[in-house]
Design a protein around this motif. Structure first.
Motif, PDB file in Angstrom:
ATOM      1  N   ASN A   1       3.834   2.724  11.772  1.00 12.06           N
ATOM      2  CA  ASN A   1       2.664   2.712  12.687  1.00 12.06           C
ATOM      3  C   ASN A   1       3.121   2.260  14.546  1.00 12.06           C
ATOM      4  O   ASN A   1       3.927   2.218  14.555  1.00 12.06           O
ATOM      5  CB  ASN A   1       1.647   1.975  12.618  1.00 12.06           C
ATOM      6  CG  ASN A   1       0.838   1.808  11.081  1.00 12.06           C
ATOM      7  OD1 ASN A   1       0.595   2.780  10.887  1.00 12.06           O
ATOM      8  ND2 ASN A   1       1.381   0.920  10.077  1.00 12.06           N
TER       9      ASN A   1
ATOM     10  N   ARG B   1       7.668  13.008   1.350  1.00 10.61           N
ATOM     11  CA  ARG B   1       7.834  13.492   0.600  1.00 10.61           C
ATOM     12  C   ARG B   1       8.149  14.648   0.871  1.00 10.61           C
ATOM     13  O   ARG B   1       7.423  15.893   0.898  1.00 10.61           O
ATOM     14  CB  ARG B   1       6.943  13.539  -0.591  1.00 10.61           C
ATOM     15  CG  ARG B   1       6.799  11.113  -1.363  1.00 10.61           C
ATOM     16  CD  ARG B   1       5.632  11.579  -1.876  1.00 10.61           C
ATOM     17  NE  ARG B   1       4.195  11.512  -1.127  1.00 10.61           N
ATOM     18  CZ  ARG B   1       3.230  11.504  -2.346  1.00 10.61           C
ATOM     19  NH1 ARG B   1       3.736  10.754  -3.718  1.00 10.61           N
ATOM     20  NH2 ARG B   1       1.614  11.250  -1.496  1.00 10.61           N
TER      21      ARG B   1
ATOM     22  N   GLY C   1       0.855   3.284   1.848  1.00 12.64           N
ATOM     23  CA  GLY C   1       2.197   3.092   3.459  1.00 12.64           C
ATOM     24  C   GLY C   1       2.942   3.448   3.394  1.00 12.64           C
ATOM     25  O   GLY C   1       4.164   3.673   4.261  1.00 12.64           O
TER      26      GLY C   1
ATOM     27  N   HIS D   1      -4.712  -0.223  15.207  1.00  8.87           N
ATOM     28  CA  HIS D   1      -3.953   0.691  15.044  1.00  8.87           C
ATOM     29  C   HIS D   1      -4.080   2.173  14.448  1.00  8.87           C
ATOM     30  O   HIS D   1      -3.710   3.201  14.769  1.00  8.87           O
ATOM     31  CB  HIS D   1      -2.296   0.037  14.548  1.00  8.87           C
ATOM     32  CG  HIS D   1      -2.787   0.279  13.637  1.00  8.87           C
ATOM     33  ND1 HIS D   1      -2.584  -1.010  12.823  1.00  8.87           N
ATOM     34  CD2 HIS D   1      -2.551   0.965  12.092  1.00  8.87           C
ATOM     35  CE1 HIS D   1      -2.189  -0.790  11.202  1.00  8.87           C
ATOM     36  NE2 HIS D   1      -2.656   0.520  10.795  1.00  8.87           N
ATOM     37  N   GLN D   2      -4.971   2.756  13.393  1.00  5.29           N
ATOM     38  CA  GLN D   2      -5.518   3.634  12.791  1.00  5.29           C
ATOM     39  C   GLN D   2      -5.808   4.702  14.099  1.00  5.29           C
ATOM     40  O   GLN D   2      -5.999   6.169  13.678  1.00  5.29           O
ATOM     41  CB  GLN D   2      -6.612   3.303  11.634  1.00  5.29           C
ATOM     42  CG  GLN D   2      -5.330   2.887  10.870  1.00  5.29           C
ATOM     43  CD  GLN D   2      -6.664   3.118   9.162  1.00  5.29           C
ATOM     44  OE1 GLN D   2      -7.309   4.029   8.983  1.00  5.29           O
ATOM     45  NE2 GLN D   2      -5.878   2.934   8.052  1.00  5.29           N
TER      46      GLN D   2
ATOM     47  N   LEU E   1      -4.813  10.540  -6.215  1.00  2.00           N
ATOM     48  CA  LEU E   1      -4.476  11.616  -6.758  1.00  2.00           C
ATOM     49  C   LEU E   1      -2.582  11.559  -6.386  1.00  2.00           C
ATOM     50  O   LEU E   1      -1.973  11.619  -5.593  1.00  2.00           O
ATOM     51  CB  LEU E   1      -4.995  12.385  -5.564  1.00  2.00           C
ATOM     52  CG  LEU E   1      -6.569  13.040  -5.239  1.00  2.00           C
ATOM     53  CD1 LEU E   1      -6.783  13.359  -3.460  1.00  2.00           C
ATOM     54  CD2 LEU E   1      -6.492  13.545  -5.923  1.00  2.00           C
TER      55      LEU E   1
ATOM     56  N   THR F   1       0.732  -1.190  -0.438  1.00  2.00           N
ATOM     57  CA  THR F   1       0.103  -0.234  -0.411  1.00  2.00           C
ATOM     58  C   THR F   1       0.897   1.425  -0.626  1.00  2.00           C
ATOM     59  O   THR F   1       2.357   1.283   0.473  1.00  2.00           O
ATOM     60  CB  THR F   1      -0.787   0.508   1.333  1.00  2.00           C
ATOM     61  OG1 THR F   1      -0.049   0.315   2.451  1.00  2.00           O
ATOM     62  CG2 THR F   1      -2.006  -0.938   1.509  1.00  2.00           C
TER      63      THR F   1
ATOM     64  N   SER G   1      -4.556   5.447   0.825  1.00  2.00           N
ATOM     65  CA  SER G   1      -3.764   5.012  -0.609  1.00  2.00           C
ATOM     66  C   SER G   1      -4.878   3.744  -1.591  1.00  2.00           C
ATOM     67  O   SER G   1      -4.892   3.873  -2.947  1.00  2.00           O
ATOM     68  CB  SER G   1      -2.071   4.127  -0.646  1.00  2.00           C
ATOM     69  OG  SER G   1      -2.178   3.130   0.017  1.00  2.00           O
TER      70      SER G   1
ATOM     71  N   ALA H   1      -0.649   6.033   8.660  1.00  2.00           N
ATOM     72  CA  ALA H   1       0.267   6.263   9.682  1.00  2.00           C
ATOM     73  C   ALA H   1       0.797   7.516   8.320  1.00  2.00           C
ATOM     74  O   ALA H   1       1.368   8.924   9.805  1.00  2.00           O
ATOM     75  CB  ALA H   1       1.042   6.009  10.321  1.00  2.00           C
ATOM     76  N   GLY H   2       0.808   7.379   7.402  1.00  2.00           N
ATOM     77  CA  GLY H   2       1.488   8.546   6.367  1.00  2.00           C
ATOM     78  C   GLY H   2       0.601   9.751   6.435  1.00  2.00           C
ATOM     79  O   GLY H   2       1.126  10.136   6.193  1.00  2.00           O
ATOM     80  N   SER H   3      -0.772   9.420   6.404  1.00  2.00           N
ATOM     81  CA  SER H   3      -1.672  10.492   6.209  1.00  2.00           C
ATOM     82  C   SER H   3      -1.984  11.183   7.415  1.00  2.00           C
ATOM     83  O   SER H   3      -1.813  12.314   7.187  1.00  2.00           O
ATOM     84  CB  SER H   3      -2.492   9.770   5.995  1.00  2.00           C
ATOM     85  OG  SER H   3      -3.332   8.685   4.586  1.00  2.00           O
TER      86      SER H   3
ATOM     87  N   GLU I   1       1.370  13.058   7.526  1.00  2.00           N
ATOM     88  CA  GLU I   1       1.576  14.428   6.252  1.00  2.00           C
ATOM     89  C   GLU I   1       0.179  15.570   6.437  1.00  2.00           C
ATOM     90  O   GLU I   1       0.839  16.643   6.620  1.00  2.00           O
ATOM     91  CB  GLU I   1       0.676  13.909   4.543  1.00  2.00           C
ATOM     92  CG  GLU I   1       1.799  13.027   4.025  1.00  2.00           C
ATOM     93  CD  GLU I   1       1.327  11.746   2.917  1.00  2.00           C
ATOM     94  OE1 GLU I   1       1.992  11.513   2.757  1.00  2.00           O
ATOM     95  OE2 GLU I   1      -0.071  12.104   2.576  1.00  2.00           O
TER      96      GLU I   1
HETATM   97  C1  LIG Z   1      -5.597  -0.670   5.191  1.00  2.00           C
HETATM   98  C2  LIG Z   1      -3.978  -0.433   5.690  1.00  2.00           C
HETATM   99  O1  LIG Z   1      -4.088  -1.701   5.759  1.00  2.00           O
HETATM  100  N1  LIG Z   1      -4.052   0.718   6.060  1.00  2.00           N
HETATM  101  C3  LIG Z   1      -2.762   1.127   6.137  1.00  2.00           C
HETATM  102  C4  LIG Z   1      -1.592   1.199   5.128  1.00  2.00           C
HETATM  103  O2  LIG Z   1      -2.815   2.774   4.628  1.00  2.00           O
HETATM  104  P1  LIG Z   1      -2.477   3.286   3.253  1.00  2.00           P
HETATM  105  O3  LIG Z   1      -1.864   2.453   2.198  1.00  2.00           O
HETATM  106  O4  LIG Z   1      -3.705   4.244   3.186  1.00  2.00           O
HETATM  107  O5  LIG Z   1      -1.370   4.525   4.106  1.00  2.00           O
HETATM  108  P2  LIG Z   1      -0.721   6.164   4.127  1.00  2.00           P
HETATM  109  O6  LIG Z   1      -2.003   6.380   5.497  1.00  2.00           O
HETATM  110  O7  LIG Z   1       0.052   5.172   5.350  1.00  2.00           O
HETATM  111  O8  LIG Z   1      -0.242   6.818   3.559  1.00  2.00           O
HETATM  112  C5  LIG Z   1      -0.767   6.653   2.094  1.00  2.00           C
HETATM  113  C6  LIG Z   1       0.539   7.518   1.583  1.00  2.00           C
HETATM  114  O9  LIG Z   1      -0.686   7.872   0.071  1.00  2.00           O
HETATM  115  C7  LIG Z   1      -0.448   8.860  -0.692  1.00  2.00           C
HETATM  116  N2  LIG Z   1      -1.451   8.998  -1.374  1.00  2.00           N
HETATM  117  C8  LIG Z   1      -2.845   8.531  -0.909  1.00  2.00           C
HETATM  118  C9  LIG Z   1      -4.029   8.568  -1.624  1.00  2.00           C
HETATM  119  C10 LIG Z   1      -4.081   9.460  -3.253  1.00  2.00           C
HETATM  120  O10 LIG Z   1      -5.178   9.715  -3.987  1.00  2.00           O
HETATM  121  N3  LIG Z   1      -2.202   9.391  -2.999  1.00  2.00           N
HETATM  122  C11 LIG Z   1      -1.809   9.378  -2.243  1.00  2.00           C
HETATM  123  O11 LIG Z   1      -0.427   9.868  -2.820  1.00  2.00           O
HETATM  124  C12 LIG Z   1      -0.758   9.195   0.452  1.00  2.00           C
HETATM  125  O12 LIG Z   1      -0.357  10.957   0.471  1.00  2.00           O
HETATM  126  C13 LIG Z   1       0.288   9.549   1.416  1.00  2.00           C
HETATM  127  O13 LIG Z   1       1.658   9.100   1.214  1.00  2.00           O
HETATM  128  O14 LIG Z   1      -0.219   1.334   5.171  1.00  2.00           O
HETATM  129  C14 LIG Z   1      -0.393   2.936   6.528  1.00  2.00           C
HETATM  130  C15 LIG Z   1       1.205   2.705   7.115  1.00  2.00           C
HETATM  131  O15 LIG Z   1       1.499   1.400   7.718  1.00  2.00           O
HETATM  132  C16 LIG Z   1      -1.055   1.882   8.191  1.00  2.00           C
HETATM  133  O16 LIG Z   1      -1.136   2.823   8.945  1.00  2.00           O
HETATM  134  C17 LIG Z   1      -2.584   1.934   7.168  1.00  2.00           C
HETATM  135  O17 LIG Z   1      -3.361   1.353   8.454  1.00  2.00           O
END
Ligand SMILES: CC(=O)N[C@H]1[C@@H](OP(=O)(O)OP(=O)(O)OC[C@H]2O[C@@H](n3ccc(=O)[nH]c3=O)[C@H](O)[C@@H]2O)O[C@H](CO)[C@@H](O)[C@@H]1O
Length: 363
Positions: free
Chosen positions: A127, A168, A15, A295-296, A251, A13, A200, A270-272, A275
């Motif tokens: 996380n 980033r 993340g 954990h979320q 996005l 993912t 993501s 965690a990444g969201s 950010e």
């Molecule tokens: C369902 C699941 O298992 N989720 C896990 C996954 O989340 P998930 O993959 O959603 O990860 P995060 O929220 O950590 O990060 C998402 C990343 O994707 C990017 N982004 C997102 C959407 C978009 O349209 N464009 C884009 O670029 C965001 O900017 C960010 O950098 O990994 C995270 C970090 O280990 C965990 O905390 C989450 O619980």
């Protein structure tokens, strides 16, 4: 200066992928001659996103083990053996000076293979509750960079360094990009902009909520940038371009999306979360309840406890969403407090601090 070779693995993912890309970018700026190679899982998101960021990637045949009893698990032992074998081959031919793992399926075999060839390894755990791959790898890793306190419960204490999550570069100065972002999304200047991100991969429950509330948002004169996820795009693209709504499967310009937003509704990966601290916008978190150890919710609570965001649990959405959203929408001073408070929680040097640790391993 010697020409370093750096191997990275993180995926499954966003993340796990974006932290690896952020670390690679920082190292590349320090060592322009260095060679980089990513290793991911075949068919997963990293096979597309990593090359888009300008790096080479090799795919392993690996996946996670399903928590429920399913036939798919029968192939799991074969995948582990095959991916370890492949990972060893990659390590032998690339000969990296250091291996960096940011979690996800492929980082298991890759770091395992690196460690058994005596290559120094660094893990980055995003996380507050680590994934199984990182827990298994911790014993052999030299350093473990984390974003939360309390991880000595899972990892050897002497290896832990609290750095925060790598973010980033482009997200570090979104306040300078507001006008450009509004033009990019073709937004109306007199409307509030709501950004919806389901992590993501997108979130089924958040999508259902948004679809149900489209009229509610419309009566409040709100325009929406809605990232619904690849899996759900066919279902929701029909809403695109109606009532000030833009629907995206993913996005690619998160900096512009954050810059343009007045209010954000987000999962609490965690990444969201990291950010959102950096971009400092008022946020309503809707954590996924379907992740290990919930954990979320913990990620989001760390922010909510500082009066820096609002949390609505999935089970309370029907009862509470409209109320909580309207209260926030109609209270600009509350929005400002949340923005100011969430910014205080940002760890803006995470990427640099992790790169410093990698440098120590290289030397
Ligand atoms: C369902 C699941 O298992 N989720 C896990 C996954 O989340 P998930 O993959 O959603 O990860 P995060 O929220 O950590 O990060 C998402 C990343 O994707 C990017 N982004 C997102 C959407 C978009 O349209 N464009 C884009 O670029 C965001 O900017 C960010 O950098 O990994 C995270 C970090 O280990 C965990 O905390 C989450 O619980």
């Amino acid at each position: 200066m010697s020409k370093y070779k750096i191997i990275l693995s993180g995926g499954g993912t966003g993340g796990h992928i974006y932290p690896a890309i952020a670390i690679a970018n920082e190292l590349k700026s320090r060592f322009p001659d260095a060679e980089f190679l990513f290793v991911g899982a075949k068919d997963r998101m990293e096979m597309e996103k990593v090359p888009q960021s300008g790096y080479q990637i090799k795919g392993l045949w690996i996946s996670g083990i399903q928590r429920k009893l399913t036939l798919k698990n029968l192939s799991f032992p074969f995948k582990v053996i095959s991916s370890l074998w492949e990972a060893r081959k990659i390590i032998k031919s690339f000969k990296p000076d250091v291996a960096i793992g940011t979690g996800g399926f492929a980082s298991g075999p890759l770091l395992q293979a690196a460690a058994s060839s005596n290559i120094p390894t660094l893990i980055q755990e995003q996380n507050s509750y680590p994934g199984i791959t990182n827990k298994l790898l911790a014993k052999k890793a030299q350093k473990i960079c984390v974003a939360y306190d309390g991880l000595e419960r899972f990892f050897p204490k002497e290896k832990i360094i609290k750095t925060g999550n790598p973010v980033r570069q482009g997200l570090l100065n979104v306040e300078t990009k507001v006008e450009e972002a509004k033009r990019f999304f073709n937004l109306e200047p007199n409307k509030v902009t709501l950004l919806i991100i389901g992590g993501s991969l997108g979130s089924r429950r958040i999508n259902q909520l948004i679809e149900k509330k489209l009229d509610f948002f419309d009566t409040h004169n709100i325009q929406i940038i809605w990232q619904c996820g690849k899996l759900y795009y066919q279902q929701y693209k029909i809403c695109d371009n109606t009532k000030g709504i833009q629907v995206y499967q993913f996005l690619n310009n998160m900096d512009f999306a954050y810059a343009a937003a007045d209010i954000v509704i987000s999962r609490a990966g965690a990444g969201s979360v990291s950010e959102l601290c950096i971009v400092g916008k008022p946020v309503i978190f809707i954590p996924s309840p379907n992740v290990a150890e919930d954990h979320q919710t913990k990620n989001a609570m760390a922010i909510v406890n500082e009066d820096a965001a609002i949390l609505i649990k999935e089970e309370d959405l029907d009862a509470d969403f409209e109320n909580k959203f309207s209260q926030l929408l109609n209270a600009p001073e509350r929005q400002k407090t949340l923005s100011d408070n969430i910014k205080k929680l940002a760890l803006i040097n995470a990427t640099k601090d992790i790169a410093d640790e990698v440098e120590k391993l290289l030397k």
